[in-house]
Design a protein around this motif. Structure first.
Motif, PDB file in Angstrom:
ATOM      1  N   PHE A  96       0.017  18.109  -7.860  1.00 24.42           N
ATOM      2  CA  PHE A  96       0.648  18.944  -8.880  1.00 24.42           C
ATOM      3  C   PHE A  96      -0.396  19.697  -9.706  1.00 24.42           C
ATOM      4  O   PHE A  96      -0.126  20.756 -10.263  1.00 24.42           O
ATOM      5  N   GLY A  97      -1.593  19.106  -9.814  1.00 28.23           N
ATOM      6  CA  GLY A  97      -2.630  19.641 -10.698  1.00 28.23           C
ATOM      7  C   GLY A  97      -2.612  18.847 -11.992  1.00 28.23           C
ATOM      8  O   GLY A  97      -1.628  18.903 -12.733  1.00 28.23           O
ATOM      9  N   GLY A  98      -3.679  18.082 -12.221  1.00 29.51           N
ATOM     10  CA  GLY A  98      -3.743  17.256 -13.425  1.00 29.51           C
ATOM     11  C   GLY A  98      -3.070  15.910 -13.264  1.00 29.51           C
ATOM     12  O   GLY A  98      -2.905  15.171 -14.245  1.00 29.51           O
ATOM     13  N   GLU A  99      -2.685  15.569 -12.037  1.00 31.68           N
ATOM     14  CA  GLU A  99      -1.987  14.294 -11.805  1.00 31.68           C
ATOM     15  C   GLU A  99      -2.926  13.107 -12.003  1.00 31.68           C
ATOM     16  O   GLU A  99      -4.139  13.202 -11.813  1.00 31.68           O
ATOM     17  N   GLY A 100      -2.323  11.958 -12.398  1.00 26.77           N
ATOM     18  CA  GLY A 100      -3.082  10.726 -12.529  1.00 26.77           C
ATOM     19  C   GLY A 100      -3.189  10.014 -11.190  1.00 26.77           C
ATOM     20  O   GLY A 100      -2.635  10.465 -10.169  1.00 26.77           O
ATOM     21  N   GLU A 101      -3.886   8.891 -11.180  1.00 29.65           N
ATOM     22  CA  GLU A 101      -4.069   8.119  -9.950  1.00 29.65           C
ATOM     23  C   GLU A 101      -2.748   7.447  -9.547  1.00 29.65           C
ATOM     24  O   GLU A 101      -1.967   7.016 -10.390  1.00 29.65           O
ATOM     25  N   VAL A 102      -2.525   7.367  -8.241  1.00 27.84           N
ATOM     26  CA  VAL A 102      -1.356   6.668  -7.695  1.00 27.84           C
ATOM     27  C   VAL A 102      -1.874   5.524  -6.840  1.00 27.84           C
ATOM     28  O   VAL A 102      -2.680   5.722  -5.923  1.00 27.84           O
ATOM     29  N   HIS A 103      -1.422   4.308  -7.138  1.00 22.50           N
ATOM     30  CA  HIS A 103      -1.916   3.149  -6.397  1.00 22.50           C
ATOM     31  C   HIS A 103      -0.883   2.022  -6.460  1.00 22.50           C
ATOM     32  O   HIS A 103       0.138   2.125  -7.154  1.00 22.50           O
ATOM     33  N   VAL A 104      -1.182   0.944  -5.737  1.00 27.21           N
ATOM     34  CA  VAL A 104      -0.294  -0.223  -5.702  1.00 27.21           C
ATOM     35  C   VAL A 104      -0.990  -1.370  -6.411  1.00 27.21           C
ATOM     36  O   VAL A 104      -2.160  -1.664  -6.136  1.00 27.21           O
ATOM     37  N   GLU A 105      -0.262  -2.009  -7.328  1.00 29.14           N
ATOM     38  CA  GLU A 105      -0.827  -3.113  -8.093  1.00 29.14           C
ATOM     39  C   GLU A 105       0.227  -4.196  -8.286  1.00 29.14           C
ATOM     40  O   GLU A 105       1.316  -3.937  -8.796  1.00 29.14           O
TER      41      GLU A 105
ATOM     42  N   ASN B 142       0.845  -1.191   0.000  1.00 32.28           N
ATOM     43  CA  ASN B 142       0.000   0.000   0.000  1.00 32.28           C
ATOM     44  C   ASN B 142       0.887   1.251   0.000  1.00 32.28           C
ATOM     45  O   ASN B 142       2.101   1.151  -0.125  1.00 32.28           O
ATOM     46  N   LEU B 143       0.258   2.401   0.160  1.00 27.15           N
ATOM     47  CA  LEU B 143       0.987   3.670   0.103  1.00 27.15           C
ATOM     48  C   LEU B 143       1.434   4.165   1.475  1.00 27.15           C
ATOM     49  O   LEU B 143       1.749   5.352   1.621  1.00 27.15           O
ATOM     50  N   ASP B 144       1.466   3.275   2.461  1.00 28.75           N
ATOM     51  CA  ASP B 144       1.936   3.685   3.789  1.00 28.75           C
ATOM     52  C   ASP B 144       3.332   4.299   3.685  1.00 28.75           C
ATOM     53  O   ASP B 144       4.241   3.709   3.101  1.00 28.75           O
ATOM     54  N   GLY B 145       3.472   5.474   4.280  1.00 31.38           N
ATOM     55  CA  GLY B 145       4.766   6.160   4.248  1.00 31.38           C
ATOM     56  C   GLY B 145       4.935   7.091   3.059  1.00 31.38           C
ATOM     57  O   GLY B 145       5.965   7.773   2.951  1.00 31.38           O
ATOM     58  N   TRP B 146       3.940   7.143   2.182  1.00 35.50           N
ATOM     59  CA  TRP B 146       3.995   7.996   0.991  1.00 35.50           C
ATOM     60  C   TRP B 146       2.749   8.873   0.910  1.00 35.50           C
ATOM     61  O   TRP B 146       1.687   8.520   1.412  1.00 35.50           O
ATOM     62  N   LYS B 147       2.901  10.009   0.257  1.00 39.10           N
ATOM     63  CA  LYS B 147       1.752  10.873  -0.033  1.00 39.10           C
ATOM     64  C   LYS B 147       1.752  11.214  -1.518  1.00 39.10           C
ATOM     65  O   LYS B 147       2.782  11.118  -2.194  1.00 39.10           O
ATOM     66  N   VAL B 148       0.585  11.570  -2.017  1.00 41.00           N
ATOM     67  CA  VAL B 148       0.442  11.915  -3.431  1.00 41.00           C
ATOM     68  C   VAL B 148       0.401  13.436  -3.553  1.00 41.00           C
ATOM     69  O   VAL B 148      -0.574  14.069  -3.143  1.00 41.00           O
ATOM     70  N   PRO B 149       1.448  14.042  -4.085  1.00 44.25           N
ATOM     71  CA  PRO B 149       1.481  15.503  -4.210  1.00 44.25           C
ATOM     72  C   PRO B 149       0.455  15.996  -5.236  1.00 44.25           C
ATOM     73  O   PRO B 149       0.238  15.353  -6.264  1.00 44.25           O
TER      74      PRO B 149
ATOM     75  N   MET C 119      -0.777   7.902 -15.904  1.00 41.10           N
ATOM     76  CA  MET C 119      -0.530   9.060 -16.754  1.00 41.10           C
ATOM     77  C   MET C 119      -1.459  10.217 -16.374  1.00 41.10           C
ATOM     78  O   MET C 119      -2.668  10.041 -16.210  1.00 41.10           O
ATOM     79  N   GLY C 120      -0.866  11.369 -16.214  1.00 41.40           N
ATOM     80  CA  GLY C 120      -1.637  12.563 -15.921  1.00 41.40           C
ATOM     81  C   GLY C 120      -1.370  13.633 -16.958  1.00 41.40           C
ATOM     82  O   GLY C 120      -0.683  13.399 -17.957  1.00 41.40           O
ATOM     83  N   VAL C 121      -1.925  14.808 -16.711  1.00 38.38           N
ATOM     84  CA  VAL C 121      -1.610  15.965 -17.548  1.00 38.38           C
ATOM     85  C   VAL C 121      -0.398  16.617 -16.907  1.00 38.38           C
ATOM     86  O   VAL C 121      -0.509  17.345 -15.922  1.00 38.38           O
ATOM     87  N   ASP C 122       0.740  16.320 -17.418  1.00 39.55           N
ATOM     88  CA  ASP C 122       2.049  16.646 -16.860  1.00 39.55           C
ATOM     89  C   ASP C 122       2.397  15.659 -15.749  1.00 39.55           C
ATOM     90  O   ASP C 122       2.408  14.464 -15.970  1.00 39.55           O
ATOM     91  N   LEU C 123       2.616  16.146 -14.519  1.00 35.89           N
ATOM     92  CA  LEU C 123       3.247  15.312 -13.496  1.00 35.89           C
ATOM     93  C   LEU C 123       2.274  14.482 -12.659  1.00 35.89           C
ATOM     94  O   LEU C 123       1.206  14.958 -12.263  1.00 35.89           O
ATOM     95  N   THR C 124       2.713  13.242 -12.372  1.00 36.12           N
ATOM     96  CA  THR C 124       2.099  12.395 -11.352  1.00 36.12           C
ATOM     97  C   THR C 124       3.235  11.909 -10.466  1.00 36.12           C
ATOM     98  O   THR C 124       4.318  11.607 -10.965  1.00 36.12           O
ATOM     99  N   GLY C 125       2.996  11.828  -9.149  1.00 37.22           N
ATOM    100  CA  GLY C 125       4.116  11.428  -8.300  1.00 37.22           C
ATOM    101  C   GLY C 125       3.720  10.883  -6.945  1.00 37.22           C
ATOM    102  O   GLY C 125       2.550  10.863  -6.560  1.00 37.22           O
ATOM    103  N   ALA C 126       4.742  10.432  -6.230  1.00 38.28           N
ATOM    104  CA  ALA C 126       4.607   9.969  -4.843  1.00 38.28           C
ATOM    105  C   ALA C 126       5.812  10.502  -4.077  1.00 38.28           C
ATOM    106  O   ALA C 126       6.948  10.425  -4.565  1.00 38.28           O
ATOM    107  N   THR C 127       5.556  11.055  -2.894  1.00 36.73           N
ATOM    108  CA  THR C 127       6.612  11.673  -2.083  1.00 36.73           C
ATOM    109  C   THR C 127       6.687  10.969  -0.731  1.00 36.73           C
ATOM    110  O   THR C 127       5.654  10.721  -0.089  1.00 36.73           O
ATOM    111  N   LEU C 128       7.902  10.644  -0.316  1.00 33.29           N
ATOM    112  CA  LEU C 128       8.106   9.992   0.978  1.00 33.29           C
ATOM    113  C   LEU C 128       7.721  10.945   2.104  1.00 33.29           C
ATOM    114  O   LEU C 128       8.116  12.120   2.095  1.00 33.29           O
ATOM    115  N   VAL C 129       6.967  10.432   3.068  1.00 34.88           N
ATOM    116  CA  VAL C 129       6.449  11.283   4.144  1.00 34.88           C
ATOM    117  C   VAL C 129       7.445  11.419   5.290  1.00 34.88           C
ATOM    118  O   VAL C 129       7.841  12.523   5.674  1.00 34.88           O
TER     119      VAL C 129
END
Length: 258
Positions: free
Chosen positions: A82-91, A73-80, A99-109
């Motif tokens: 950015f505006g227009g970002e795509g979904e962030v998940h674990v698979e 899961n995304l424990d320990g991470w957050k989804v910044p 894919m987003g409109v420009d940036l998609t990301g995950a940042t360590l908390v």
């Protein structure tokens, strides 16, 4: 005939002890070198085994790896945002940046124990869809943030953003690599007091000295500080994200030669 047999038997009785003695000596001489020859491979084998064990020990990291992503899961991470970002998940154990409109990301908390220098990061990244960078890795270099770009500016450009104000497309770290979709690539990033180094699938593609250099990031990835990963108009998969601190001997190897 009896007399001849008598003399012949007498002669054999006299000569037999000497013949036996010669036979024993001959067998001893023949056996001794054979025993030495049998011992030699064992000694050589022992030396080779010891040398192999020593080499293997030298290759092993002297400090412990710390996993930054649990694969569940995304424990320990957050989804910044950015505006227009795509979904962030674990698979299937992978961190997916859709894919987003420009940036998609995950940042360590939680980065209170994340070092600012003298550390190494490893991860694997895959471009699932899209044609731009599938790993924009932002990381600390002492007090300054920095980014490594993998497959940007149309799909093949790699390098550090930014050095002396020049991004990955305009400085000495710029290289062009070929990337295939749905193929994993292993990234190894090393930061010390003296250098930033990056290896792609074991091949070094960045070797940047830090002396008298200004390190920074592009403003678009401010939300990735101090440690985060982004993709640009691209779906990316990431896994095996881990970090370890370097020991003094490893740091010393990156110091400038006097």
């Amino acid at each position: 005939m009896n007399i001849l047999n008598h003399f012949r038997n007498s002669f054999l009785q006299i000569r037999l002890p000497k013949t036996s003695l010669l036979l024993v000596i001959t067998l001893s001489l023949m056996t001794a070198p054979s025993a030495s020859a049998e011992d030699q491979p064992e000694k050589n084998g022992t030396k080779k085994a010891e040398a192999g064990a020593s080499t293997k020990a030298e290759k092993q990291p002297k400090t412990k790896w710390i996993s930054l992503f649990n694969g569940k899961n995304l424990d320990g991470w957050k989804v910044p945002q950015f505006g227009g970002e795509g979904e962030v998940h674990v698979e299937k154990g992978n961190l997916i940046l859709e894919m987003g409109v420009d940036l998609t990301g995950a940042t360590l908390v939680d980065t209170k124990d994340f070092p600012l220098t003298n550390y190494e990061v490893e991860l694997e990244a895959m471009r699932v869809d899209g044609t731009d960078f599938f790993c924009g890795l932002t990381f600390p270099v002492k007090k300054d943030p920095c980014s490594f770009i993998l497959g940007g500016w149309g799909g093949s450009l790699c390098g550090i953003s930014s050095i002396d104000g020049d991004d990955a497309s305009q400085n000495s770290t710029t290289t062009f690599q070929t990337f295939k979709k749905n193929q994993w690539y292993k990234i190894r990033l090393q930061v010390t007091d003296h250098k930033i180094q990056v290896w792609l699938d074991g091949k070094q593609i960045v070797d940047q000295n830090l002396k008298d250099r200004k390190i920074s990031i592009r403003h678009e990835v401010e939300l990735s500080r101090p440690f985060g990963i982004t993709s640009f108009c691209t779906t990316a998969a990431l896994k095996n994200i881990r970090m370890r601190k370097l020991d003094p001997a490893e740091v010393a190897k990156t110091a400038p030669q006097k």
